[in-house]
Design an enzyme around this catalytic site. Structure first.
Site, PDB file in Angstrom:
ATOM      1  N   GLY A 168       0.835  -1.211   0.000  1.00  0.00           N
ATOM      2  CA  GLY A 168       0.000   0.000   0.000  1.00  0.00           C
ATOM      3  C   GLY A 168       0.862   1.250   0.000  1.00  0.00           C
ATOM      4  O   GLY A 168       1.753   1.379   0.837  1.00  0.00           O
TER       5      GLY A 168
ATOM      6  N   ARG B  84       1.132  -5.022  -4.892  1.00  0.00           N
ATOM      7  CA  ARG B  84       1.358  -6.208  -4.065  1.00  0.00           C
ATOM      8  C   ARG B  84       1.868  -7.285  -5.015  1.00  0.00           C
ATOM      9  O   ARG B  84       1.580  -7.244  -6.216  1.00  0.00           O
ATOM     10  CB  ARG B  84       0.073  -6.616  -3.363  1.00  0.00           C
ATOM     11  CG  ARG B  84      -0.537  -5.423  -2.593  1.00  0.00           C
ATOM     12  CD  ARG B  84      -1.520  -5.825  -1.536  1.00  0.00           C
ATOM     13  NE  ARG B  84      -2.248  -4.658  -1.042  1.00  0.00           N
ATOM     14  CZ  ARG B  84      -1.813  -3.877  -0.059  1.00  0.00           C
ATOM     15  NH1 ARG B  84      -0.662  -4.124   0.526  1.00  0.00           N
ATOM     16  NH2 ARG B  84      -2.522  -2.843   0.347  1.00  0.00           N
TER      17      ARG B  84
ATOM     18  N   ASP C 259       4.870  -4.424   6.455  1.00  0.00           N
ATOM     19  CA  ASP C 259       5.372  -5.705   6.975  1.00  0.00           C
ATOM     20  C   ASP C 259       5.356  -6.837   5.944  1.00  0.00           C
ATOM     21  O   ASP C 259       6.289  -7.637   5.880  1.00  0.00           O
ATOM     22  CB  ASP C 259       4.642  -6.093   8.256  1.00  0.00           C
ATOM     23  CG  ASP C 259       3.160  -6.326   8.036  1.00  0.00           C
ATOM     24  OD1 ASP C 259       2.618  -5.836   7.020  1.00  0.00           O
ATOM     25  OD2 ASP C 259       2.537  -6.991   8.885  1.00  0.00           O
TER      26      ASP C 259
ATOM     27  N   THR D 125       4.007   2.820   5.594  1.00  0.00           N
ATOM     28  CA  THR D 125       2.629   2.320   5.574  1.00  0.00           C
ATOM     29  C   THR D 125       1.774   3.231   6.441  1.00  0.00           C
ATOM     30  O   THR D 125       2.216   3.644   7.522  1.00  0.00           O
ATOM     31  CB  THR D 125       2.508   0.864   6.078  1.00  0.00           C
ATOM     32  OG1 THR D 125       1.120   0.607   6.394  1.00  0.00           O
ATOM     33  CG2 THR D 125       3.306   0.599   7.339  1.00  0.00           C
TER      34      THR D 125
ATOM     35  N   ASP E  16      -0.577   2.319   8.139  1.00  0.00           N
ATOM     36  CA  ASP E  16      -1.132   1.551   9.260  1.00  0.00           C
ATOM     37  C   ASP E  16      -0.339   1.706  10.566  1.00  0.00           C
ATOM     38  O   ASP E  16      -0.874   1.425  11.641  1.00  0.00           O
ATOM     39  CB  ASP E  16      -1.207   0.057   8.912  1.00  0.00           C
ATOM     40  CG  ASP E  16      -2.062  -0.197   7.677  1.00  0.00           C
ATOM     41  OD1 ASP E  16      -2.947   0.627   7.399  1.00  0.00           O
ATOM     42  OD2 ASP E  16      -1.827  -1.210   6.985  1.00  0.00           O
TER      43      ASP E  16
ATOM     44  N   ASP F 135       1.788  -0.173  11.821  1.00  0.00           N
ATOM     45  CA  ASP F 135       1.727  -1.424  12.588  1.00  0.00           C
ATOM     46  C   ASP F 135       3.054  -2.165  12.653  1.00  0.00           C
ATOM     47  O   ASP F 135       3.113  -3.290  13.123  1.00  0.00           O
ATOM     48  CB  ASP F 135       0.636  -2.340  11.999  1.00  0.00           C
ATOM     49  CG  ASP F 135       0.852  -2.603  10.518  1.00  0.00           C
ATOM     50  OD1 ASP F 135       1.724  -1.956   9.908  1.00  0.00           O
ATOM     51  OD2 ASP F 135       0.135  -3.453   9.951  1.00  0.00           O
TER      52      ASP F 135
ATOM     53  N   ARG G  60      -5.930  -1.867   8.355  1.00  0.00           N
ATOM     54  CA  ARG G  60      -5.839  -3.318   8.133  1.00  0.00           C
ATOM     55  C   ARG G  60      -6.276  -4.086   9.376  1.00  0.00           C
ATOM     56  O   ARG G  60      -7.461  -4.138   9.650  1.00  0.00           O
ATOM     57  CB  ARG G  60      -4.435  -3.729   7.694  1.00  0.00           C
ATOM     58  CG  ARG G  60      -4.415  -5.113   7.080  1.00  0.00           C
ATOM     59  CD  ARG G  60      -3.047  -5.490   6.599  1.00  0.00           C
ATOM     60  NE  ARG G  60      -2.648  -4.720   5.437  1.00  0.00           N
ATOM     61  CZ  ARG G  60      -2.946  -5.049   4.182  1.00  0.00           C
ATOM     62  NH1 ARG G  60      -3.612  -6.146   3.935  1.00  0.00           N
ATOM     63  NH2 ARG G  60      -2.560  -4.309   3.174  1.00  0.00           N
TER      64      ARG G  60
HETATM   65  O1  F6P Z   1      -1.778  -1.251   4.333  1.00  0.00           O
HETATM   66  C1  F6P Z   1      -2.355  -0.072   3.882  1.00  0.00           C
HETATM   67  C2  F6P Z   1      -3.820  -0.275   3.591  1.00  0.00           C
HETATM   68  O2  F6P Z   1      -4.349   0.955   3.127  1.00  0.00           O
HETATM   69  C3  F6P Z   1      -4.657  -0.813   4.750  1.00  0.00           C
HETATM   70  O3  F6P Z   1      -4.979   0.173   5.694  1.00  0.00           O
HETATM   71  C4  F6P Z   1      -5.826  -1.381   4.032  1.00  0.00           C
HETATM   72  O4  F6P Z   1      -6.421  -2.425   4.773  1.00  0.00           O
HETATM   73  C5  F6P Z   1      -5.214  -1.921   2.761  1.00  0.00           C
HETATM   74  O5  F6P Z   1      -3.982  -1.234   2.579  1.00  0.00           O
HETATM   75  C6  F6P Z   1      -6.058  -1.742   1.544  1.00  0.00           C
HETATM   76  O6  F6P Z   1      -5.410  -2.353   0.502  1.00  0.00           O
HETATM   77  P1  F6P Z   1      -5.854  -2.207  -1.021  1.00  0.00           P
HETATM   78  O7  F6P Z   1      -5.546  -0.806  -1.437  1.00  0.00           O
HETATM   79  O8  F6P Z   1      -5.020  -3.204  -1.724  1.00  0.00           O
HETATM   80  O9  F6P Z   1      -7.314  -2.471  -1.035  1.00  0.00           O
END
Ligand code: F6P
Length: 342
Positions: free
Chosen positions: A14, A79, A110, A133, A135, A137, A179
């Protein structure tokens, strides 16, 4: 001291506001020490696919001019499930060898760090992670790049929701990202004066029915006391079906009308706040200097306001927990409950 000449760089997972500031800082520091920086596009995919040679580009000072204030990432992100396989890791390692890369800097979260750790078994170059990130986390760093901006963006949005909620004396459930952790949820909930915060840290699915009843009772009490607007900040992935489902269940169970609002990807975009620009810039310089010192398989971190190095393996061992003082303050004192505030 090592003799590096070519540093590879990529952004993965992300995107987070401040990733561009980190890229800029790495490129400027590398130029200072006379290293070339090769940017790989689309996260680890840039190392994996046949077109990798086209996707690798030497980054000049011109390329990173005027990007410190831009959200997203000029290197694009993605990803990359292929990095979970031996075949993918070997492909990535082959590209790095073919491109004569001596060291790899990756900016991501992570999941991406786990990919880096697996790569070390297949490639002898130096590997450095920079935590990026929204998050927040990642363990062992007080903050990750992008978190401060995401919190700020969510607060700005909820302040606006508060205006309309107040005008109509409405109840809103606002779902925020994160997340599987509640760093954004608790920080945003407290900073915007939410009446309730619901996240992994204070809710378990086993208590779903009891929580629903408690929420309905508290909302009814607040309405009885003419409280006006009422905002619940909800962590994504915590309530089955999210904010929309919770609104439906409150209506069904207790005839409580709630408006659901999912903030979503708005939290990932926008110009990074100064805190993220500074963190990203400090970490980018530190990453290049760590390479010169011969450091390997580390994450650049910030602890107690100072930049430090943490073994990558330790950085991904645990998800960072939300500050317990924040959780306790919200739960025991700040939440609008009959016991607390009437
Ligand atoms: O890890 C960053 C994040 O924005 C999270 O907060 C969220 O759950 C996820 O990525 C969303 O991912 P995507 O953009 O692939 O839907």
């Amino acid at each position: 001291m090592t003799a590096i000449k070519r540093i590879g760089i990529l952004t993965s997972g992300g995107d987070a506001p401040g990733m561009n500031a980190a890229i800029r800082s790495v490129v400027i520091a590398a130029h200072h020490y006379h290293f070339a920086v090769i940017g790989f596009y689309h996260g680890f995919n840039g190392l994996l696919h046949d077109e990798h040679i086209k996707q690798a580009q030497q980054l000049s000072l011109e390329d990173i001019h005027n990007i410190i204030q831009r959200g997203g990432t000029i290197l694009k992100s993605a990803r990359c499930p292929e990095m979970l396989s031996e075949k993918g890791l070997i492909k990535a390692a082959t590209t790095l060898t073919n491109e004569k890369i001596d060291a790899l800097i990756m900016i991501g979260g992570d999941g991406s760090f786990k990919g880096l750790l697996d790569l070390q078994a297949h490639w002898p170059g130096q590997i450095i992670g920079i935590p990026g990130t929204i998050d927040n986390d990642l363990d062992s760093t007080d903050f990750t790049i992008g978190f401060a901006t995401a919190v700020n963006t969510a607060i700005e949005a909820i302040d606006k929701i508060r205006d309309t909620a107040d005008a109509f004396e409405r109840i809103f459930i606002v779902e925020v990202m994160g997340r599987h952790s509640g760093h954004i949820t608790f920080n945003v909930g407290i900073a915007c004066g939410a009446e309730q915060v619901l996240s992994f840290e204070n809710f378990s699915i086993d208590d779903k029915q009891a929580t629903l009843q408690k929420l309905a009772d508290e909302i009814n009490t607040a309405q009885h006391h003419h409280q006006g607007s009422y905002i619940i900040v909800l962590a994504e992935n915590v309530w089955p079906g999210g904010a929309v489902a919770l609104a439906g269940e409150l209506k069904h169970k207790a005839n409580v009308d709630c408006t659901a609002c999912v903030l979503g990807h708005i939290q990932r975009g926008g110009s990074p706040v100064p805190k993220d620009r500074l963190l990203a810039t400090k970490m980018g310089v530190a990453a290049v200097q760590a390479l010169i010192e011969g450091k390997h398989n580390i994450m650049i971190a910030e602890q107690n306001n100072g930049i430090c190095h943490v073994a990558l393996v330790d950085a991904v061992k645990h998800q960072k927990t939300v500050n317990q003082q924040l959780v306790d303050a919200q739960q025991n004192i700040l939440a609008l409950t009959a016991q607390n505030q009437y």
